[in-house]
Design a protein around this motif. Structure first.
Motif, PDB file in Angstrom:
ATOM      1  N   HIS A   1      -6.140  -0.554  -6.955  1.00  0.00           N
ATOM      2  CA  HIS A   1      -7.146   0.004  -6.051  1.00  0.00           C
ATOM      3  C   HIS A   1      -6.611   1.320  -5.489  1.00  0.00           C
ATOM      4  CE1 HIS A   1      -9.841   0.766  -2.814  1.00  0.00           C
ATOM      5  NE2 HIS A   1      -8.971   0.431  -1.884  1.00  0.00           N
ATOM      6  N   THR A   2      -7.443   2.354  -5.499  1.00  0.00           N
ATOM      7  CA  THR A   2      -6.982   3.656  -5.024  1.00  0.00           C
ATOM      8  C   THR A   2      -8.098   4.398  -4.303  1.00  0.00           C
ATOM      9  OG1 THR A   2      -5.840   5.702  -5.665  1.00  0.00           O
ATOM     10  CG2 THR A   2      -7.590   4.920  -7.129  1.00  0.00           C
ATOM     11  N   THR A   3      -7.709   5.253  -3.390  1.00  0.00           N
ATOM     12  CA  THR A   3      -8.632   6.185  -2.747  1.00  0.00           C
ATOM     13  C   THR A   3      -8.027   7.576  -2.836  1.00  0.00           C
ATOM     14  OG1 THR A   3      -7.642   5.886  -0.544  1.00  0.00           O
ATOM     15  CG2 THR A   3      -9.474   4.439  -1.125  1.00  0.00           C
ATOM     16  N   TRP A   4      -8.895   8.562  -2.994  1.00  0.00           N
ATOM     17  CA  TRP A   4      -8.469   9.974  -2.970  1.00  0.00           C
ATOM     18  C   TRP A   4      -9.391  10.680  -1.992  1.00  0.00           C
ATOM     19  CZ3 TRP A   4      -5.236  12.612  -6.920  1.00  0.00           C
ATOM     20  CH2 TRP A   4      -5.040  13.975  -6.617  1.00  0.00           C
ATOM     21  N   ARG A   5      -8.821  11.189  -0.943  1.00  0.00           N
ATOM     22  CA  ARG A   5      -9.623  11.759   0.137  1.00  0.00           C
ATOM     23  C   ARG A   5      -9.132  13.160   0.468  1.00  0.00           C
ATOM     24  NH1 ARG A   5     -10.586   8.576   5.839  1.00  0.00           N
ATOM     25  NH2 ARG A   5     -12.234   9.923   6.670  1.00  0.00           N
ATOM     26  N   ARG A   6     -10.048  14.069   0.664  1.00  0.00           N
ATOM     27  CA  ARG A   6      -9.711  15.417   1.108  1.00  0.00           C
ATOM     28  C   ARG A   6     -10.215  15.595   2.541  1.00  0.00           C
ATOM     29  NH1 ARG A   6      -8.199  20.559  -0.290  1.00  0.00           N
ATOM     30  NH2 ARG A   6      -9.355  22.256   0.715  1.00  0.00           N
ATOM     31  N   VAL A   7      -9.329  16.040   3.422  1.00  0.00           N
ATOM     32  CA  VAL A   7      -9.678  16.200   4.834  1.00  0.00           C
ATOM     33  C   VAL A   7      -9.244  17.583   5.305  1.00  0.00           C
ATOM     34  CG1 VAL A   7      -9.435  13.732   5.298  1.00  0.00           C
ATOM     35  CG2 VAL A   7      -7.462  15.245   5.621  1.00  0.00           C
ATOM     36  N   ASP A   8      -9.738  17.976   6.458  1.00  0.00           N
ATOM     37  CA  ASP A   8      -9.273  19.208   7.074  1.00  0.00           C
ATOM     38  C   ASP A   8      -7.791  19.071   7.420  1.00  0.00           C
ATOM     39  OD1 ASP A   8     -11.765  20.426   6.937  1.00  0.00           O
ATOM     40  OD2 ASP A   8     -12.384  19.620   8.890  1.00  0.00           O
TER      41      ASP A   8
ATOM     42  N   ALA B   1       0.850  -1.192   0.000  1.00  0.00           N
ATOM     43  CA  ALA B   1       0.000   0.000   0.000  1.00  0.00           C
ATOM     44  C   ALA B   1       0.884   1.240   0.000  1.00  0.00           C
ATOM     45  CB  ALA B   1      -0.913   0.006   1.224  1.00  0.00           C
ATOM     46  N   VAL B   2       0.606   2.149  -0.915  1.00  0.00           N
ATOM     47  CA  VAL B   2       1.380   3.385  -1.039  1.00  0.00           C
ATOM     48  C   VAL B   2       0.606   4.524  -0.400  1.00  0.00           C
ATOM     49  CG1 VAL B   2       2.407   5.034  -2.650  1.00  0.00           C
ATOM     50  CG2 VAL B   2       2.494   2.577  -3.147  1.00  0.00           C
ATOM     51  N   LEU B   3       1.270   5.278   0.469  1.00  0.00           N
ATOM     52  CA  LEU B   3       0.669   6.416   1.157  1.00  0.00           C
ATOM     53  C   LEU B   3       1.221   7.707   0.556  1.00  0.00           C
ATOM     54  CD1 LEU B   3       1.068   5.154   4.850  1.00  0.00           C
ATOM     55  CD2 LEU B   3      -0.817   4.706   3.262  1.00  0.00           C
ATOM     56  N   VAL B   4       0.311   8.576   0.066  1.00  0.00           N
ATOM     57  CA  VAL B   4       0.731   9.831  -0.567  1.00  0.00           C
ATOM     58  C   VAL B   4      -0.031  10.993   0.068  1.00  0.00           C
ATOM     59  CG1 VAL B   4       1.100  11.074  -2.728  1.00  0.00           C
ATOM     60  CG2 VAL B   4       1.065   8.569  -2.725  1.00  0.00           C
ATOM     61  N   PRO B   5       0.528  11.639   1.091  1.00  0.00           N
ATOM     62  CA  PRO B   5      -0.095  12.858   1.621  1.00  0.00           C
ATOM     63  C   PRO B   5       0.196  14.039   0.695  1.00  0.00           C
ATOM     64  CG  PRO B   5       1.919  12.374   2.816  1.00  0.00           C
ATOM     65  CD  PRO B   5       1.741  11.256   1.823  1.00  0.00           C
ATOM     66  N   VAL B   6      -0.790  14.909   0.497  1.00  0.00           N
ATOM     67  CA  VAL B   6      -0.641  16.036  -0.425  1.00  0.00           C
ATOM     68  C   VAL B   6      -1.037  17.324   0.294  1.00  0.00           C
ATOM     69  CG1 VAL B   6      -1.329  17.011  -2.649  1.00  0.00           C
ATOM     70  CG2 VAL B   6      -1.231  14.523  -2.358  1.00  0.00           C
ATOM     71  N   TYR B   7      -0.187  18.333   0.180  1.00  0.00           N
ATOM     72  CA  TYR B   7      -0.514  19.639   0.748  1.00  0.00           C
ATOM     73  C   TYR B   7       0.106  20.725  -0.119  1.00  0.00           C
ATOM     74  CZ  TYR B   7      -0.985  23.548   3.977  1.00  0.00           C
ATOM     75  OH  TYR B   7      -1.305  24.761   4.538  1.00  0.00           O
ATOM     76  N   ASN B   8      -0.723  21.535  -0.768  1.00  0.00           N
ATOM     77  CA  ASN B   8      -0.278  22.657  -1.592  1.00  0.00           C
ATOM     78  C   ASN B   8       0.841  22.243  -2.563  1.00  0.00           C
ATOM     79  OD1 ASN B   8      -2.120  24.311  -0.378  1.00  0.00           O
ATOM     80  ND2 ASN B   8      -0.645  25.511   0.803  1.00  0.00           N
TER      81      ASN B   8
ATOM     82  N   HIS C   1      -3.130   5.296  -1.709  1.00  0.00           N
ATOM     83  CA  HIS C   1      -4.047   6.093  -0.905  1.00  0.00           C
ATOM     84  C   HIS C   1      -3.540   7.529  -0.853  1.00  0.00           C
ATOM     85  CE1 HIS C   1      -5.962   2.326   0.250  1.00  0.00           C
ATOM     86  NE2 HIS C   1      -4.731   1.846   0.364  1.00  0.00           N
ATOM     87  N   ILE C   2      -4.270   8.411  -1.525  1.00  0.00           N
ATOM     88  CA  ILE C   2      -3.900   9.821  -1.618  1.00  0.00           C
ATOM     89  C   ILE C   2      -4.805  10.618  -0.692  1.00  0.00           C
ATOM     90  CG2 ILE C   2      -3.649  11.789  -3.184  1.00  0.00           C
ATOM     91  CD1 ILE C   2      -3.507   9.605  -5.454  1.00  0.00           C
ATOM     92  N   VAL C   3      -4.192  11.421   0.156  1.00  0.00           N
ATOM     93  CA  VAL C   3      -4.955  12.237   1.099  1.00  0.00           C
ATOM     94  C   VAL C   3      -4.544  13.688   0.930  1.00  0.00           C
ATOM     95  CG1 VAL C   3      -5.536  12.678   3.498  1.00  0.00           C
ATOM     96  CG2 VAL C   3      -5.166  10.328   2.735  1.00  0.00           C
ATOM     97  N   ASP C   4      -5.478  14.499   0.465  1.00  0.00           N
ATOM     98  CA  ASP C   4      -5.263  15.942   0.355  1.00  0.00           C
ATOM     99  C   ASP C   4      -5.500  16.540   1.739  1.00  0.00           C
ATOM    100  OD1 ASP C   4      -5.283  18.639  -0.095  1.00  0.00           O
ATOM    101  OD2 ASP C   4      -6.949  18.631  -1.517  1.00  0.00           O
ATOM    102  N   ASP C   5      -4.430  17.002   2.347  1.00  0.00           N
ATOM    103  CA  ASP C   5      -4.479  17.469   3.730  1.00  0.00           C
ATOM    104  C   ASP C   5      -4.932  18.932   3.808  1.00  0.00           C
ATOM    105  OD1 ASP C   5      -4.112  17.265   6.511  1.00  0.00           O
ATOM    106  OD2 ASP C   5      -2.103  18.137   6.357  1.00  0.00           O
ATOM    107  N   GLY C   6      -6.100  19.201   3.235  1.00  0.00           N
ATOM    108  CA  GLY C   6      -6.654  20.546   3.327  1.00  0.00           C
ATOM    109  C   GLY C   6      -5.867  21.592   2.575  1.00  0.00           C
TER     110      GLY C   6
ATOM    111  N   GLY D   1      -2.089   8.697   8.303  1.00  0.00           N
ATOM    112  CA  GLY D   1      -2.931   7.859   9.144  1.00  0.00           C
ATOM    113  C   GLY D   1      -4.225   7.461   8.468  1.00  0.00           C
ATOM    114  N   HIS D   2      -4.813   8.383   7.713  1.00  0.00           N
ATOM    115  CA  HIS D   2      -6.032   8.048   6.969  1.00  0.00           C
ATOM    116  C   HIS D   2      -5.753   6.938   5.964  1.00  0.00           C
ATOM    117  CE1 HIS D   2      -8.909  10.998   8.440  1.00  0.00           C
ATOM    118  NE2 HIS D   2      -7.950  11.918   8.401  1.00  0.00           N
ATOM    119  N   GLY D   3      -4.602   7.005   5.307  1.00  0.00           N
ATOM    120  CA  GLY D   3      -4.248   5.954   4.358  1.00  0.00           C
ATOM    121  C   GLY D   3      -4.021   4.616   5.025  1.00  0.00           C
ATOM    122  N   VAL D   4      -3.420   4.635   6.206  1.00  0.00           N
ATOM    123  CA  VAL D   4      -3.189   3.390   6.949  1.00  0.00           C
ATOM    124  C   VAL D   4      -4.519   2.759   7.337  1.00  0.00           C
ATOM    125  CG1 VAL D   4      -2.265   2.425   9.089  1.00  0.00           C
ATOM    126  CG2 VAL D   4      -0.935   4.119   7.803  1.00  0.00           C
ATOM    127  N   ARG D   5      -5.462   3.556   7.815  1.00  0.00           N
ATOM    128  CA  ARG D   5      -6.763   3.013   8.214  1.00  0.00           C
ATOM    129  C   ARG D   5      -7.552   2.488   7.024  1.00  0.00           C
ATOM    130  NH1 ARG D   5      -6.691   8.016  11.264  1.00  0.00           N
ATOM    131  NH2 ARG D   5      -6.108   7.613  13.435  1.00  0.00           N
TER     132      ARG D   5
END
Length: 525
Positions: free
Chosen positions: A147-154, A88-95, A119-124, A163-167
């Motif tokens: 399989h992929t997820t793209w999530r935007r969070v605060d 599983a690849v974790l990719v946090p994104v911010y600006n 798992h891509i997480v746009d960190d607000g 952490g969102h990607g791990v869960r």
């Protein structure tokens, strides 16, 4: 037509070792000559001689160690076992810049060993919500069967984004952590998995090269000293399974290393403040407490280096603040019977010793005793720098000829002067102000951007139409075989108060440190 993906590989050469030994020996001769030529007293001459003797013994030991660092290889049997791992690849994104983000995501689809999930997480992000990149990625990953997820969070910081990607990936056997500007060489994932054939290995570091190293002189010098450090210091540590810090652009961990420590990882504090930086070094510490941490020199990633002096200073200051905090945890938690503890202690001894010698030669001797150091002293750090910098030439890049890399290697004196002045000051300033635990970069948006032509080249044909931005608190996912992306609400898990990457500066002394490690039944401070 899509250009050929960026690639690189190490070239092991006895010529490089011979050159490094010869240049180090020349530096030792220069030190002996400088001490003899300067009018030191007998006591001072004896102390300096002892200091230089210790220095060159350590340098030669390090040279031998990094020369014996070899890539891990897989047998057909272990290759089949590694192929069964869920990666599983974790990719946090911010600006992040859209071009660099798309280039990196495309590199995931160009892998010889595809990841099982991304798992891509746009960190607000405040500068953009990446609608074009997101829509393209969901479709491209679906076609590739990833399989992929793209999530935007605060905004909660890079760790919470991970952490969102791990869960979202409880089935993972290995987590690969990337930065949002990471562009992987085509075999990076396949290579970074190989060391896990040994059950004692808990984490693996990749090799980081600059994507934009030829933009200007600063980026070129940064690529030189950063890559040299990886291939000298970290390669030497890898031979004994004691890498202290993995790189953010590419690292891999056994899943239980992250899962078992996730709560502690997300709640680390220093003087009561959340620590948003130094995430890679904390994960490496967790791995060290369980087994070996190594580097795989054939697992290569390209990352954007700072192109402006201010950006570089803020990045390096964040590293030094995090390094200071992490050093305290290593002193407290690494076992005394492990090699990592003593190597870490030796590194701080070297930093203190070299700084003391520099201050003595440049300030105490001239001002108090009237003894200006002989000019040959200047040759010593340059010769050592060139000796270690030969390792820079051992990496063969697909986008650069060797003569260009030789030109960069010749710039080592500039890198040495920069390291011994600006970076040395920032190291100690960072240690003194480590209570400022904020991120420090990307506050107003991406600080490095890829040109439009390079960005569009990463996009495959048939990109779907733009999607509407998803609000914070929703995520998009694509499961192979469904044919459509899906959207849903965020998990109902408790959420910590949001904080932004650059926190206010609080330059205070080192007291009242708090850290909870799940693997340990104690709390520090």
């Amino acid at each position: 037509m899509t250009p050929r993906p960026l690639a690189a590989h190490p070239h092991h050469s006895g010529t490089v070792l011979a050159g490094a030994i010869a240049l180090t020996a020349a530096a030792a001769w220069a030190a002996q000559h400088a001490i003899a030529a300067t009018h030191f007293g007998d006591a001072t001459r004896g102390r300096l001689g002892a200091v230089w003797a210790v220095t060159f013994v350590l340098l030669m030991a390090q040279t031998v160690m990094y020369h014996f660092d070899r890539p891990y290889r897989a047998t057909p049997r272990t290759a089949r076992r590694l192929a069964d791992l869920h990666v599983a690849v974790l990719v946090p994104v911010y600006n992040e810049d859209d071009g660099y983000l798309r280039l990196g995501l495309q590199s995931l689809l160009d892998q010889t060993r595809l990841p099982n999930s991304v798992h891509i997480v746009d960190d607000g992000s405040t500068s953009t919500e990446y609608p074009e990149v997101r829509q393209w990625w969901l479709a491209a990953a679906g076609r590739a069967g990833v399989h992929t997820t793209w999530r935007r969070v605060d905004n909660g910081g890079k760790r919470h984004a991970q952490g969102h990607g791990v869960r979202a990936s409880p089935e993972a056997d290995v987590y690969v952590t990337l930065d949002s500007d990471s562009c992987l060489a085509p075999n990076a994932i396949a290579e970074i998995l190989i060391p896990f054939r040994r059950r004692s290995v808990q984490s693996v570091a990749g090799i980081v090269l600059a994507t934009n190293h030829r933009v200007n002189l600063l980026a070129r010098i940064t690529d030189l000293w950063l890559l040299t450090g990886q291939l000298v210091d970290r390669s030497a540590l890898s031979t004994v399974g004691a890498v202290l810090v993995n790189s953010g652009p590419l690292a891999a961990y056994r899943a239980e290393v992250i899962r078992d420590n996730l709560d502690a990882y997300l709640s680390e504090t220093f003087r009561g403040r959340p620590v948003t930086m130094s995430d890679d070094s904390l994960l490496t510490l967790y791995a060290l407490l369980r087994g070996k941490t190594v580097q795989q020199p054939t697992a290569v990633v390209f990352s954007a280096m700072p192109e402006k002096f201010g950006h570089l200073c803020r990045m390096y200051l964040r590293w030094m603040r995090g390094s200071t905090i992490r050093s305290l945890w290593r002193m407290r938690y690494l076992p005394l019977d492990g090699v990592a503890y003593w190597i870490h202690l030796l590194r701080w001894f070297q930093v203190a010793l070299s700084t003391s010698v520099l201050v003595w030669l440049l300030l105490v001797e001239p001002l108090k005793y009237g003894n200006a150091p002989d000019a040959s002293f200047l040759l010593i750090p340059f010769l050592i720098g060139w000796a270690q910098g030969l390792r820079y030439l051992s990496i063969i890049r697909s986008d650069e000829r060797i003569r260009s890399r030789i030109v960069t290697w010749m710039l080592m004196p500039l890198a040495v002067v920069f390291a011994w002045t600006v970076l040395r000051f920032m190291r100690w300033y960072g240690a003194a102000t480590c209570a400022n635990t904020g991120w420090g970069t990307r506050q107003g948006g991406a600080e490095v951007s890829l040109d439009g032509a390079s960005a569009s080249a990463a996009q495959p044909s048939g990109t779907p139409a733009d999607a509407e931005p998803s609000p914070a608190g929703q995520f998009h996912s694509w499961r192979s075989g469904t044919g459509q992306p899906s959207a849903g609400p965020v998990d109902t898990e408790p959420w910590t108060p949001a904080y932004h990457y650059p926190s206010p500066t609080h330059p205070e002394s080192l007291v009242e440190m708090t850290l909870e490690l799940r693997v340990l039944p104690v709390r520090a401070g």
